[in-house]
Design a protein around this motif. Sequence first.
Motif, PDB file in Angstrom:
ATOM      1  N   VAL A  76       0.841  -1.200   0.000  1.00 24.42           N
ATOM      2  CA  VAL A  76       0.000   0.000   0.000  1.00 24.42           C
ATOM      3  C   VAL A  76       0.877   1.252   0.000  1.00 24.42           C
ATOM      4  CG1 VAL A  76      -1.690   1.321   1.330  1.00 24.42           C
ATOM      5  CG2 VAL A  76      -1.922  -1.169   1.122  1.00 24.42           C
ATOM      6  N   SER A  77       1.958   1.198   0.746  1.00 27.14           N
ATOM      7  CA  SER A  77       2.867   2.344   0.803  1.00 27.14           C
ATOM      8  C   SER A  77       3.458   2.657  -0.570  1.00 27.14           C
ATOM      9  CB  SER A  77       3.986   2.064   1.805  1.00 27.14           C
ATOM     10  OG  SER A  77       4.939   3.104   1.801  1.00 27.14           O
ATOM     11  N   LEU A  78       3.828   1.618  -1.318  1.00 23.85           N
ATOM     12  CA  LEU A  78       4.361   1.837  -2.666  1.00 23.85           C
ATOM     13  C   LEU A  78       3.334   2.542  -3.547  1.00 23.85           C
ATOM     14  CD1 LEU A  78       6.468   1.473  -4.881  1.00 23.85           C
ATOM     15  CD2 LEU A  78       5.571  -0.849  -5.256  1.00 23.85           C
ATOM     16  N   LEU A  79       2.081   2.089  -3.480  1.00 25.77           N
ATOM     17  CA  LEU A  79       1.032   2.727  -4.277  1.00 25.77           C
ATOM     18  C   LEU A  79       0.834   4.186  -3.876  1.00 25.77           C
ATOM     19  CD1 LEU A  79      -1.644  -0.140  -4.336  1.00 25.77           C
ATOM     20  CD2 LEU A  79      -0.009   0.485  -6.138  1.00 25.77           C
ATOM     21  N   VAL A  80       0.929   4.478  -2.585  1.00 17.28           N
ATOM     22  CA  VAL A  80       0.719   5.847  -2.100  1.00 17.28           C
ATOM     23  C   VAL A  80       1.840   6.763  -2.585  1.00 17.28           C
ATOM     24  CG1 VAL A  80       0.680   7.312  -0.039  1.00 17.28           C
ATOM     25  CG2 VAL A  80      -0.677   5.214  -0.107  1.00 17.28           C
TER      26      VAL A  80
END
Length: 351
Positions: free
Chosen positions: A117-121
């Motif tokens: 999720v952090s990568l997508l953010v």
Amino acid sequence: MTATAPPVNQGPAADERLLPASAWKRLLTRPELGAVVGAAAVFVFFSVVADGFLRPASLGTVLYAASTIGIMAVPVALLMIGGEFDLSAGVMVTTSALVSSMVSYQLTANVWVGVGVSLLVTLAVGFFNGFVLTRTRLPSFIVTLGTFLMLTGLNLGFTKLISGSVSTKTIADMEGFPSARALFAAEVTVADTTLRVTVLWWLALVAVATWILLRTRFGNWIFAVGGNADAARAVGVPVRRTKTLLYMGVGFAAWVSGQHLLFSFDAVQSGEGVGNELIYIIAAVIGGCLITGGYGSAVGAAVGAFIFGMTSKGIVYAEWNPDWFKFFLGAMLLLATLLNHWVRKRAEATP
């Protein structure tokens, strides 16, 4: 009656733009030349004045300090070559770590869910910067300053809302933590020197960025949009796509740095990262990137980060007051800029 011999056809005059440049001129035109000279001078200086500077353990510490800056300095350098800045890069690292930690903790899920999720953010933040910049044509200073302020507020606000404090809860006991720590925060022993895995991430990013700049069409687009975006657009260069991808590259590096921050310390302070964006820009400028864009290299940015690492730790090993560090950093910035300017002038004057 005497006939006049026709003139001998010696062929067309050679175009001076196609003549091979001398090895000396090719060396002078390298953006990182000034940074390499400066790095050698800094290394010799601290080798003399700091007794423990040349120890293997000290080298590992210097490389670690350089890598934490260098991971971000490399994509920031590519962005600067493309003619833009990103003032949100420092707090985006903290955003990356906070998202991973809070998503994992609140969902009681495998930490890899939070990492994903952090990568997508972070990629979304990079896309947002590029999208707003290219659609509005506002200066990157204004666009990314706005993003910087928004992320700073979101980091603090969401952390206090979810965790009840300014720091996240520890996730060290959660599933997937050991494997994620091995990827983002492990230590490797090489020839009696302990290196953090961030050094490997840093070197890999330098290699990939150098290949992109020197061996791909996208690298040509980066130099073109940084030199003159309107002229590049006129010859078919996708200026909007190029700049947006460069901002997303900064987002990817912020994700890597944020995961290292999280899995090194288990928890994250929401106020971290403010001011680091200037250090990334300084490393790129010391490495030969022009403020105006269109000139620079990933290797130069890496050398600039190495100078930063040597200076920050060399002052400690020399047992000087660390309050002087900012003075040395500012002096290096000015000297490197003057040296790079002098080298470019000599290169232009050398046949």
